[in-house]
Design a protein around this motif. Sequence first.
Motif, mmCIF file in Angstrom:
data_model
loop_
_atom_site.group_PDB
_atom_site.id
_atom_site.type_symbol
_atom_site.label_atom_id
_atom_site.label_comp_id
_atom_site.label_asym_id
_atom_site.label_seq_id
_atom_site.Cartn_x
_atom_site.Cartn_y
_atom_site.Cartn_z
ATOM 1 N N ASN A 387 14.981 1.280 -5.093
ATOM 2 C CA ASN A 387 13.542 1.509 -5.018
ATOM 3 C C ASN A 387 13.042 1.657 -3.578
ATOM 4 N N THR A 411 10.681 2.148 3.552
ATOM 5 C CA THR A 411 9.630 2.139 2.531
ATOM 6 C C THR A 411 10.143 1.565 1.220
ATOM 7 N N ILE A 413 9.140 1.067 -2.759
ATOM 8 C CA ILE A 413 8.260 1.565 -3.813
ATOM 9 C C ILE A 413 8.381 0.633 -5.014
ATOM 10 N N ASP A 414 7.277 -0.028 -5.350
ATOM 11 C CA ASP A 414 7.272 -0.936 -6.499
ATOM 12 C C ASP A 414 7.091 -0.106 -7.769
ATOM 13 N N PRO A 415 8.094 -0.076 -8.642
ATOM 14 C CA PRO A 415 8.012 0.758 -9.835
ATOM 15 C C PRO A 415 6.941 0.313 -10.822
ATOM 16 N N GLU A 416 6.447 -0.921 -10.693
ATOM 17 C CA GLU A 416 5.482 -1.436 -11.642
ATOM 18 C C GLU A 416 4.065 -1.511 -11.100
ATOM 19 N N ASN A 417 3.936 -1.549 -9.758
ATOM 20 C CA ASN A 417 2.601 -1.686 -9.167
ATOM 21 C C ASN A 417 2.542 -0.901 -7.863
ATOM 22 N N GLU A 418 1.871 0.238 -7.899
ATOM 23 C CA GLU A 418 1.791 1.103 -6.714
ATOM 24 C C GLU A 418 1.113 0.407 -5.552
ATOM 25 N N ASP A 421 3.429 -1.128 -2.921
ATOM 26 C CA ASP A 421 4.295 -0.309 -2.062
ATOM 27 C C ASP A 421 4.082 -0.716 -0.605
#
Length: 477
Positions: A387, A411, A413-418, A421
């Motif tokens: 991620n 960077t 990237i949180d797949p569940e909560n943008e 990020d």
Amino acid sequence: MKKIILISLITFFLNVIFSFAFTLPNGQEVSISKYEEKDGRVVAVIISKKTDFTMGTLNIPAEAGSIIRFYDSGAIQSLSLTNMVDVETILGKFRTSRNKTMHFYENGSLKSLVIYGSSGTKVTTPFGEMLARGDMPVTFYEDGSLESFYPRFGQKISFLPDGEYYDDAVLSFYPSGTIKEFTPNPRRMPSTMQEGYKSKTPISFYPSGNMKTFTPEDNFVVPFNDAQYFLVPGTPLTLFDTEESDQYKSFTIDLTNKTDMIGKVAISPEIAKNEEMNKINSEMRLFVAKQHVIKDFGQKRKINTGSQPVGITVELNEERTVERFLIYPYTFASEHEYKSSLFSPHFSILIDGKTRGAKSVTLQKDGNLDSVEYHPTLFIDDEKDSNSFYEIFRSYYSADGKEIARVARHTYIDPENEAKDSTISAIFVFSKEGISTISCPDQYLHNINSITFTDEGKIDVIWIKDENGILVQFPLE
């Protein structure tokens, strides 16, 4: 007459309405019409009434409308004057041009000004009194000694008994008074300097008096590693600080249509696929260049730059072995805007069987890879987290070819909560213990000049270029 009086009255009342008392960062009370802040501090003001400013031994009257800028300390950095001012210095008396800026050192001493007129102003130089061109800058060192000015055309100086200046060039000195840079008039150059120097190009010197840089005539050949290389036309040569000739420190060679070995590196002007590059019998990596480039300036206007020379700047160390390769940029004019633009050929470097765009490459003393500055920046996935990814600006390598540090943005990237990020700008250091980071603000990512490491692989010193292009140490936490 009534109209003139009316306009004057309106101007007067507007100045009164939009003026207010203000305490400058240096403690001086003035009337201003506007001020500018940055990070909570005043960085500039526009004064609304005539005000005298004391700068060192100088008293400078500034008219309404003049712009004052400040250092972080509150000291005055510059005065953009609407009027002409007479300035008395140890080098002579100068009258400044109207609507030009005077710059000052933080201690208040004069740094630069633009002199008025075209008839010439007398300047005391290390070579005697000379005439300076009007509407051109004169710069000073902190002690008031002369740093640089533009001489009027056709004047001689003592260290060139038969020489004259080209009339659009600066003459500069070191604090000791020795010559730093000048551009000779090619029509009246001394006989000892008439061969090998390109017209209208500067010649610079070390403080010792030895020549530092010059631009040779076209078709100049540089001997290196028992081979002969043509210099890219119009590029300068840098020499080591020695009285010996042909001791070149830096040069830009033309490798168009030629594959050659420079140290342990094979260099080619052709684009090659990974499998073709692996067939090259080289101890190290292969650079390649894309010569034929079409530049799009919009409005359906494109310029074919043609086959640019494959130019690589080679920098040597004191042992006369390659220290760094730098991709040489070219300039070309816009068909539509008639402005110059920089163009860098597309170069790649072969690392671990993969091609990556490169701007510069630094080598260790034994010729092995030390660092790569990527162009464009290199995007790779994080091997330990699917991620996240890195945007890498520069990588550093150990003696055995392993990446030990990178200047990059990381960077996540949180797949569940943008909203979660995140991006970190830092120098990432790799070791057996894991990854450590040294925070590095975005404005410094492109300005890191070099990093040195301890024998244990830890960072010892980081050198960056400040806003003036001067190398300074980046503070380690």
